[in-house]
Design a protein around this motif. Structure first.
Motif, mmCIF file in Angstrom:
data_model
loop_
_atom_site.group_PDB
_atom_site.id
_atom_site.type_symbol
_atom_site.label_atom_id
_atom_site.label_comp_id
_atom_site.label_asym_id
_atom_site.label_seq_id
_atom_site.Cartn_x
_atom_site.Cartn_y
_atom_site.Cartn_z
ATOM 1 N N ALA A 176 33.725 60.175 -66.173
ATOM 2 C CA ALA A 176 32.736 59.544 -67.052
ATOM 3 C C ALA A 176 31.405 59.352 -66.326
ATOM 4 O O ALA A 176 30.332 59.590 -66.890
ATOM 5 N N SER A 177 31.497 58.935 -65.056
ATOM 6 C CA SER A 177 30.276 58.753 -64.266
ATOM 7 C C SER A 177 29.576 60.081 -64.025
ATOM 8 O O SER A 177 28.352 60.202 -64.196
ATOM 9 N N ALA A 178 30.343 61.103 -63.643
ATOM 10 C CA ALA A 178 29.763 62.419 -63.353
ATOM 11 C C ALA A 178 29.119 63.020 -64.595
ATOM 12 O O ALA A 178 28.015 63.602 -64.528
ATOM 13 N N LYS A 179 29.773 62.901 -65.720
ATOM 14 C CA LYS A 179 29.249 63.465 -66.969
ATOM 15 C C LYS A 179 27.904 62.838 -67.330
ATOM 16 O O LYS A 179 26.950 63.531 -67.721
ATOM 17 N N THR A 180 27.821 61.523 -67.198
ATOM 18 C CA THR A 180 26.578 60.819 -67.541
ATOM 19 C C THR A 180 25.453 61.181 -66.580
ATOM 20 O O THR A 180 24.316 61.456 -67.006
ATOM 21 N N ILE A 181 25.758 61.169 -65.273
ATOM 22 C CA ILE A 181 24.746 61.495 -64.266
ATOM 23 C C ILE A 181 24.236 62.919 -64.454
ATOM 24 O O ILE A 181 23.024 63.181 -64.424
ATOM 25 N N LEU A 182 25.135 63.850 -64.651
ATOM 26 C CA LEU A 182 24.751 65.249 -64.819
ATOM 27 C C LEU A 182 23.874 65.438 -66.058
ATOM 28 O O LEU A 182 22.846 66.136 -66.016
ATOM 29 N N ASN A 233 23.823 64.787 -55.271
ATOM 30 C CA ASN A 233 23.461 63.730 -54.318
ATOM 31 C C ASN A 233 23.785 62.350 -54.869
ATOM 32 O O ASN A 233 24.234 61.461 -54.135
ATOM 33 N N ALA A 234 23.546 62.158 -56.169
ATOM 34 C CA ALA A 234 23.851 60.856 -56.784
ATOM 35 C C ALA A 234 25.353 60.582 -56.753
ATOM 36 O O ALA A 234 25.791 59.454 -56.476
ATOM 37 N N LEU A 235 26.167 61.611 -56.989
ATOM 38 C CA LEU A 235 27.621 61.432 -56.962
ATOM 39 C C LEU A 235 28.128 61.202 -55.544
ATOM 40 O O LEU A 235 29.062 60.428 -55.326
ATOM 41 N N CYS A 236 27.535 61.867 -54.568
ATOM 42 C CA CYS A 236 27.931 61.654 -53.169
ATOM 43 C C CYS A 236 27.641 60.234 -52.728
ATOM 44 O O CYS A 236 28.422 59.620 -51.986
ATOM 45 N N ALA A 237 26.512 59.688 -53.203
ATOM 46 C CA ALA A 237 26.113 58.338 -52.798
ATOM 47 C C ALA A 237 27.028 57.271 -53.368
ATOM 48 O O ALA A 237 27.133 56.172 -52.821
ATOM 49 N N ARG A 238 27.723 57.576 -54.446
ATOM 50 C CA ARG A 238 28.591 56.594 -55.105
ATOM 51 C C ARG A 238 30.065 56.993 -55.002
ATOM 52 O O ARG A 238 30.880 56.628 -55.843
ATOM 53 N N ASN A 239 30.414 57.737 -53.987
ATOM 54 C CA ASN A 239 31.748 58.339 -53.931
ATOM 55 C C ASN A 239 32.637 57.688 -52.879
ATOM 56 O O ASN A 239 33.126 58.352 -51.960
ATOM 57 N N GLU A 254 46.471 53.994 -73.645
ATOM 58 C CA GLU A 254 46.231 54.589 -74.959
ATOM 59 C C GLU A 254 44.814 54.292 -75.441
ATOM 60 O O GLU A 254 44.139 55.155 -76.008
ATOM 61 N N VAL A 255 44.343 53.064 -75.170
ATOM 62 C CA VAL A 255 42.958 52.717 -75.510
ATOM 63 C C VAL A 255 41.994 53.535 -74.660
ATOM 64 O O VAL A 255 40.969 54.032 -75.147
ATOM 65 N N ALA A 256 42.324 53.682 -73.354
ATOM 66 C CA ALA A 256 41.478 54.478 -72.454
ATOM 67 C C ALA A 256 41.395 55.927 -72.925
ATOM 68 O O ALA A 256 40.341 56.560 -72.827
ATOM 69 N N ASN A 257 42.516 56.447 -73.450
ATOM 70 C CA ASN A 257 42.524 57.810 -73.969
ATOM 71 C C ASN A 257 41.573 57.951 -75.153
ATOM 72 O O ASN A 257 40.818 58.929 -75.257
ATOM 73 N N VAL A 258 41.597 56.955 -76.035
ATOM 74 C CA VAL A 258 40.687 56.967 -77.191
ATOM 75 C C VAL A 258 39.235 56.906 -76.725
ATOM 76 O O VAL A 258 38.363 57.636 -77.213
ATOM 77 N N ILE A 259 38.970 56.015 -75.746
ATOM 78 C CA ILE A 259 37.609 55.870 -75.229
ATOM 79 C C ILE A 259 37.148 57.163 -74.565
ATOM 80 O O ILE A 259 36.013 57.610 -74.757
ATOM 81 N N GLN A 260 38.052 57.775 -73.764
ATOM 82 C CA GLN A 260 37.675 59.007 -73.073
ATOM 83 C C GLN A 260 37.309 60.103 -74.069
ATOM 84 O O GLN A 260 36.311 60.807 -73.884
ATOM 85 N N HIS A 261 38.110 60.257 -75.117
ATOM 86 C CA HIS A 261 37.799 61.289 -76.107
ATOM 87 C C HIS A 261 36.524 60.956 -76.890
ATOM 88 O O HIS A 261 35.837 61.873 -77.350
ATOM 89 N N SER A 262 36.221 59.663 -77.013
ATOM 90 C CA SER A 262 34.979 59.296 -77.699
ATOM 91 C C SER A 262 33.747 59.654 -76.869
ATOM 92 O O SER A 262 32.642 59.757 -77.417
ATOM 93 N N LEU A 263 33.924 59.824 -75.537
ATOM 94 C CA LEU A 263 32.816 60.226 -74.680
ATOM 95 C C LEU A 263 32.480 61.706 -74.825
ATOM 96 O O LEU A 263 31.401 62.146 -74.428
ATOM 97 N N LEU A 264 33.421 62.474 -75.365
ATOM 98 C CA LEU A 264 33.197 63.906 -75.538
ATOM 99 C C LEU A 264 32.434 64.159 -76.834
ATOM 100 O O LEU A 264 32.596 63.421 -77.812
ATOM 101 N N PRO A 265 31.612 65.184 -76.864
ATOM 102 C CA PRO A 265 30.840 65.463 -78.087
ATOM 103 C C PRO A 265 31.750 65.893 -79.225
ATOM 104 O O PRO A 265 32.742 66.607 -79.017
#
Length: 445
Positions: free
Chosen positions: A277-283, A302-308, A208-219
């Motif tokens: 979250a990682s993909a959104k920030t990198i992009l 390429n950055a996502l492939c390197a950390r995948n 439930e906390v993760a859900n709140v955090i995830q939605h806080s990452l969205l604009p």
């Protein structure tokens, strides 16, 4: 002997049933909630003593000797309440046995108290071993053999004592040992399931906390943001689980260029959410730093492939809207075609897709262009929208999605999203959501 077995097993069944009831409820847990160990031990002793009294009352009378499952109570109290709990239960059950009289009364008092104390000492020192069913069976058998030895020592004449022991030894030891082993099994089972329930509750709270955090990452899309009077924007994200792998994004790269993006990570749950979250920030960082949209997406890939290490991937649609001219430059990496509402007609903006992100390094991505005019609306969505299923596993599909835009040329973006949601709900008729559903709509006024 068969009557003795039947009587003892019947009593044992009642004791085990009561134990299972208390063990599966929160009653004992609330009762034992005390920071003082001695209070815990006293409560355990009283409960074990009550079991012992019931064993006395329902016991089998043989020549003045009460044959029963009394000793299980003190053994249980010793296990959960230590020496104090064991001796208290032994005294309660033993004193009650003394009031019933009979040739073995005094011997039973001594034996029952000693058994509770010994089991308490063993539990305090080797509690882990005592929780093992085979150890519990062996310990209980030894305790009941010890009880019979006390009878042989204290009961006079010896011949009478020996005669009683010969008749009761096997059923007395077998039933009590088996009963104690089953009771330990019940305790272990209920404790295990209680711990699992607590762990599930803890995980649910964290999700439930993760859900709140995830939605806080969205604009946060409001009247103040993106703050362009000529543009109407709305978005919605509903995860199939507490957290999901879908995302949408909206941000400026300069005062006149606004980025719209939507993505769908393979998989669901926490792993997909972390990758999202990682993909959104990198992009976002790549698009801000690199002027060319295809090069920015390629760099992010390429950055996502390197950390995948998890070997996940995501589909992506990302566009840059020039607010002064209405030109929309976009890249689609394996994503669903958006719906374009133009001159009152809705159609899919289908182009040749580029490869998904994080699937393979050094991929190139093709840029496409479209000119938006006043009244045009673009609706981006993830596959959870068109792949929503009814109870017969029929998909909502692209045609039903287009129908949601019929006669909606005057509607704003929020009304369009609400219309799509209503249509999906009516279609699935209460069927559970299988995939994340995300939409991002914008309309040029």
């Amino acid at each position: 002997m068969s009557e003795m077995f039947s009587k003892m097993i019947g009593t044992l069944a009642v004791v085990l049933l009561i134990s299972a009831f208390f063990g599966s409820s929160d009653f004992l847990q609330k009762l034992f909630k005390s920071n003082k160990q001695w209070k815990y031990s006293v409560i355990a002793g009283v409960i074990g003593g009550a079991f012992g009294i019931y064993g006395n009352i329902s016991g089998f009378n043989l020549n003045g000797a009460i044959i029963s499952v009394r000793d299980i109570g003190p053994m249980l109290s010793g296990f959960i309440g230590g020496p104090i709990g064991g001796i208290i239960a032994g005294l309660i059950a033993g004193i009650h046995r003394l009031t019933m009289g009979g040739i073995t009364a005094q011997a039973c008092v001594v034996a029952t108290c000693c058994i509770g104390l010994i089991c308490g000492i063993i539990s305090k020192r080797w509690h882990g071993f005592m929780k093992k069913p085979q150890f519990a069976l062996l310990l209980a058998a030894c305790m009941e053999a010890f009880h019979l030895c006390i009878v042989l020592i204290m009961v006079k004449p010896f011949g009478t004592a020996l005669d009683i022991v010969k008749q009761i030894a096997f059923p007395f030891i077998a039933v009590n040992a088996l009963g104690f082993m089953i009771m330990i099994g019940i305790i272990n089972y209920t404790e295990k399931h209680r711990m699992l329930a607590l762990e599930r509750s803890r995980l649910q709270s964290e999700l439930e906390v993760a859900n709140v955090i995830q939605h806080s990452l969205l604009p946060s899309i409001t009247t103040d943001y993106p703050g362009v009077k000529e543009l109407d924007v709305s978005a919605s994200m509903e995860a199939a689980k507490e957290v999901g792998g879908d995302f949408y994004d909206l941000y400026y790269i300069d005062p006149t260029h606004l980025v719209f993006s939507i993505g769908d990570v393979s998989g669901k749950g926490v792993p997909a959410a972390l990758f999202m979250a990682s993909a959104k920030t990198i992009l976002q960082n790549c698009i801000r730093d690199i002027p060319s949209l295809p090069e920015a997406v390629a760099t992010a890939n390429n950055a996502l492939c390197a950390r995948n290490e998890a070997e996940m991937f995501l589909t992506l649609w990302v566009g840059v809207l020039d607010l002064t001219t209405g030109t929309l430059d976009f890249v689609s990496a394996g994503h669903n075609p958006p719906v374009l509402l133009h001159n009152g007609k809705a159609e899919f903006l289908k182009i040749k897709n580029s490869f998904v992100l994080a699937g393979m390094e050094n991929m190139s991505f093709k840029e496409h262009h479209i000119q938006l005019v006043q009244g045009d609306m673009m609706c981006l969505y993830t596959d959870g929208v068109v792949e929503a299923e009814d109870r017969d596993h029929e998909l909502f599909g692209e045609e039903r999605l287009l129908d949601c835009f019929e006669g909606k040329s005057e509607s704003d973006s929020a009304e369009i999203i609400a219309s799509v949601k209503e249509s999906i709900e009516a279609f699935i008729k209460g069927n559970s959501q299988f995939d994340d559903m995300t939409m991002l709509c914008f309309k040029k006024k």
